[in-house]
Design a protein around this motif. Structure first.
Motif, mmCIF file in Angstrom:
data_model
loop_
_atom_site.group_PDB
_atom_site.id
_atom_site.type_symbol
_atom_site.label_atom_id
_atom_site.label_comp_id
_atom_site.label_asym_id
_atom_site.label_seq_id
_atom_site.Cartn_x
_atom_site.Cartn_y
_atom_site.Cartn_z
ATOM 1 N N GLY A 1 6.616 -9.308 1.154
ATOM 2 C CA GLY A 1 7.032 -9.697 -0.186
ATOM 3 C C GLY A 1 6.871 -8.569 -1.182
ATOM 4 O O GLY A 1 7.690 -8.402 -2.097
ATOM 5 N N GLU A 2 5.823 -7.767 -1.007
ATOM 6 C CA GLU A 2 5.567 -6.659 -1.928
ATOM 7 C C GLU A 2 6.670 -5.608 -1.856
ATOM 8 O O GLU A 2 7.067 -5.038 -2.878
ATOM 9 N N GLU A 3 7.172 -5.335 -0.652
ATOM 10 C CA GLU A 3 8.277 -4.380 -0.501
ATOM 11 C C GLU A 3 9.545 -4.920 -1.159
ATOM 12 O O GLU A 3 10.259 -4.190 -1.855
ATOM 13 N N LEU B 1 0.821 -0.920 -1.295
ATOM 14 C CA LEU B 1 1.856 -0.120 -0.638
ATOM 15 C C LEU B 1 1.516 1.368 -0.611
ATOM 16 O O LEU B 1 2.297 2.175 -0.103
ATOM 17 N N ARG B 2 0.346 1.710 -1.152
ATOM 18 C CA ARG B 2 -0.164 3.079 -1.026
ATOM 19 C C ARG B 2 -1.395 3.117 -0.122
ATOM 20 O O ARG B 2 -1.993 4.175 0.078
ATOM 21 N N LEU C 1 -0.253 2.724 7.965
ATOM 22 C CA LEU C 1 -0.335 2.609 9.424
ATOM 23 C C LEU C 1 0.860 1.830 9.966
ATOM 24 O O LEU C 1 1.433 2.191 11.003
ATOM 25 N N TRP C 2 1.251 0.764 9.256
ATOM 26 C CA TRP C 2 2.415 -0.003 9.696
ATOM 27 C C TRP C 2 3.693 0.824 9.584
ATOM 28 O O TRP C 2 4.523 0.819 10.495
ATOM 29 N N ARG C 3 3.849 1.531 8.477
ATOM 30 C CA ARG C 3 5.067 2.322 8.284
ATOM 31 C C ARG C 3 5.208 3.394 9.367
ATOM 32 O O ARG C 3 6.321 3.729 9.779
ATOM 33 N N PRO D 1 -6.143 -0.766 -10.266
ATOM 34 C CA PRO D 1 -7.034 -0.847 -9.118
ATOM 35 C C PRO D 1 -6.262 -0.987 -7.826
ATOM 36 O O PRO D 1 -5.255 -1.665 -7.766
ATOM 37 N N ARG D 2 -6.772 -0.350 -6.786
ATOM 38 C CA ARG D 2 -6.087 -0.405 -5.491
ATOM 39 C C ARG D 2 -6.787 -1.375 -4.577
ATOM 40 O O ARG D 2 -7.928 -1.660 -4.708
#
Length: 616
Positions: A287-289, A513-514, A520-522, A615-616
């Motif tokens: 969903g984020e992508e 997404l950072r 790792l998935w990408r 924040p990450r």
């Protein structure tokens, strides 16, 4: 009414699990626990720090707390003394999550260990039972058949809300009438946001009950600099990953089906990402992508069709595609349609009249959708005005659209492969009642112990925390962080549900997404799209190989925020010890130069306009 607290009928495996005693880290072992307080806290949402401090004047800026073993060298640490018995209430506020019972067990054991006269009351039926003062005293006998077991049926749950004036007043009345020294709220981001406001209100009204929160949600979205993961996430991801892996094997064996699997995850796709890392499906749609790239329903359909066609070119007519349940709200036009439908609901339009009252563009989209999705989109919203995402079969919608597009390509002659066949699954309820993993058993039990120490230290408005979780229990670090340090103010919202815009809250943490997990998935995604590199982690293990493995996302992320804070404090102490009156001019000049440079950089980064401050 449910028979809360009644002895369970247990299988042989369940009986075996009740015998397992979760491990405690060294700082919680023994009869003496010490607490060390750090500096006062702020919030990572620097632009809203002032607004949050004004909204939470009694609880903002409280220090971090670190719990230490009695032998640790820490001159400023205080020994926690609690000689008199205390009375504590505990409530489940949120969807059932594997490991929840162990929080209660850990809290009970810690209370009784330090004073056998202490009393733990479980509120029956969740927050509604709390408002009505319905309680069950938690004893060894009551806990006997619930240790290391799934579900929330020990005391039950209800609505996930302690927010309205009536609800807050009822909670205060309950705490006063039952003479509670502490109230422990077990739940996710929304429940702990309510707990933050409750703690502030208690302090404002001089209610002596202290409020403590526990991060328990299988969504895995209550993550921030203090909370590395949530109780239940480990179990749900491992159970779902095995199911997905079985489907992958089935797809490979039959060679003729595409499986569309929808996983739990409303505003965040954490479960879907972790399951993808564990099972290696052919595609993962986050969903984020979709939200970041503003992908439309057509864009997503085309992506999947192109993947199907690419696999057909290498003679593969099967595959597995994972999506989160919140995907429908990440697609711009679908989100806008849902908003319009919910607005009509709020204005009093009945369900059977909504479609005829939609705007022209919404009508066009609505009429384009298949009948089953139309019906599901028209379901009345949840209590927080969000869509009933578990009932919206996005996986079937995508399968339907892909099938239509592949038929179109076949007729046009652009696709010459075999017929596309889809099978759809929704893994929404199969895992959340599972026996908790060894990790979740230990983690929850430890958090329960920490709750007792927070209350014994007299702290109000804190969440129990454990860091360094990717390592063995012996290396876990226990502490407590103020709710207010986790608050932020949203200037916008992606979905209609949840906390209103502009209100300080602990917002669900979406997939970063950072972050290293996504990275790792990408790295694998392109190869997995065409190759069948399916991975089967097998069923949940309680002993032996694999039983101690944390989730992949927890393993790869470097999250020891609390440890870094302590390291920074040590460096600052070293500077103070070196740069004293009487030190050389060279040392003083070097210190001033370095500190000026560091201060300048940090001032820029802390400014609200700095783009990297989120924040990450």
């Amino acid at each position: 009414m449910a028979d809360f607290g009644a002895p369970r009928e247990l299988s042989e495996l369940q009986k075996k699990r009740t015998e397992y005693l979760p491990q405690l880290p060294p700082c919680l072992q023994g009869n003496t626990v010490r607490v060390e307080f750090g500096d006062s806290t702020t919030t990572s949402d620097t632009a809203s720090a002032h607004a949050i401090s004004r909204a939470f004047p009694h609880t903002f800026g409280q220090p971090l707390a670190h719990f230490l073993r009695s032998t640790t060298l820490a001159p400023e640490a205080q020994t926690i003394h609690q000689h008199s018995p205390i009375r504590v209430g505990v409530v489940f506020s949120g969807r059932q999550s594997p490991g929840g019972h162990n929080v209660i067990w850990g809290l009970h054991d810690a209370l009784k260990k330090h004073n056998p006269g202490s009393v733990l009351l479980g509120f029956l039926g969740g927050s509604e039972g709390m408002f009505a003062k319905k309680t069950l005293e938690i004893t060894d006998e009551v806990l006997a058949s619930y240790k290391n077991q799934g579900g929330y049926d020990l005391i039950g749950r209800s609505v996930d809300q302690i927010r309205t004036t009536e609800q807050v007043n009822a909670t205060i009345a309950t705490c006063n009438d039952l003479k509670l020294d502490g109230l422990v709220i077990i739940g996710g981001a929304t429940s702990n946001s309510d707990a933050a406001q409750l703690a502030e209100t208690f302090a404002e009204r001089n209610c002596t009950t202290k409020v403590v929160g526990v991060p328990v949600t299988f969504y895995g979205d209550l993550k921030n600099q203090f909370v590395e993961t949530n109780v239940g996430f480990d179990t749900v991801c491992k159970v779902n990953s095995q199911q997905i892996s079985n489907i992958c094997t089935d797809a490979l064996s039959a060679g003729k089906y595409y499986y569309f699997v929808r996983l739990m995850g409303r505003q965040a796709s954490n479960v879907a990402l972790e399951c993808a890392l564990q099972s290696h499906p052919n595609m993962l749609i986050l969903g984020e992508e979709v939200a970041l790239s503003k992908l439309t329903l057509f864009d997503i359909t085309k992506q999947i069709c192109d993947a199907v066609q690419a696999r057909a070119s290498v003679d593969k007519y099967h595959g597995v595609i994972l999506i989160p349940e919140g995907l429908v709200e990440s697609i711009p036009e679908m989100y806008a349609l849902l908003q319009e439908i919910h607005e009509l609901y709020r204005s009093g339009i009945p369900a059977d009249k909504i479609s005829s009252n939609l705007s022209p563009w919404a009508t066009a989209l609505f009429e384009f959708l298949p009948p089953f999705i139309k019906k599901e989109l028209l379901l009345s919203p949840e209590s927080d005005n969000s869509a009933q995402l578990s009932q919206i079969e996005t996986e079937k919608l995508l399968a339907h659209l892909v099938e239509e597009e592949m038929e179109k390509r076949t007729k046009e002659g652009t696709y010459k492969g075999k017929k596309f066949n889809a099978v759809c699954h929704f893994f929404g309820y199969q895992a959340r009642g599972s026996l908790p993993s060894k990790f979740d058993c230990d983690y929850a039990y430890v958090l329960g112990h920490i709750c007792r120490h927070i209350l014994a230290a007299g702290l109000n408005g804190y969440m129990a925390t454990v860091t360094n979780l990717k390592n063995s229990v012996n290396h876990w670090k226990c502490g407590a962080a103020p709710f207010t340090a986790m608050l932020s103010v949203r200037k916008y919202t992606r979905g209609p549900g949840g906390i209103p815009v502009g209100k300080p809250a602990i917002h669900p943490a979406a997939v970063d997404l950072r972050g290293k997990s996504y990275e790792l998935w990408r790295e694998k995604a392109a190869a997995l799209l065409l190759e069948d590199m399916y991975r089967n982690p097998g069923p949940l293990q309680f002993e032996g190989p694999g039983s101690d493995l944390p989730t992949i996302s927890l393993s790869v992320e470097d999250q020891d925020y609390m440890g870094r804070i302590k390291k920074l404090q040590q460096y600052l102490e070293q500077v103070r010890s070196i740069v004293k009156p009487g030190c050389s001019q060279d040392i003083l000049k070097a210190a001033l130069s370095c500190m000026a440079s560091v201060t300048e950089v940090l001032s820029v980064m802390a400014a609200p306009s700095f783009k990297g401050h989120a924040p990450r």
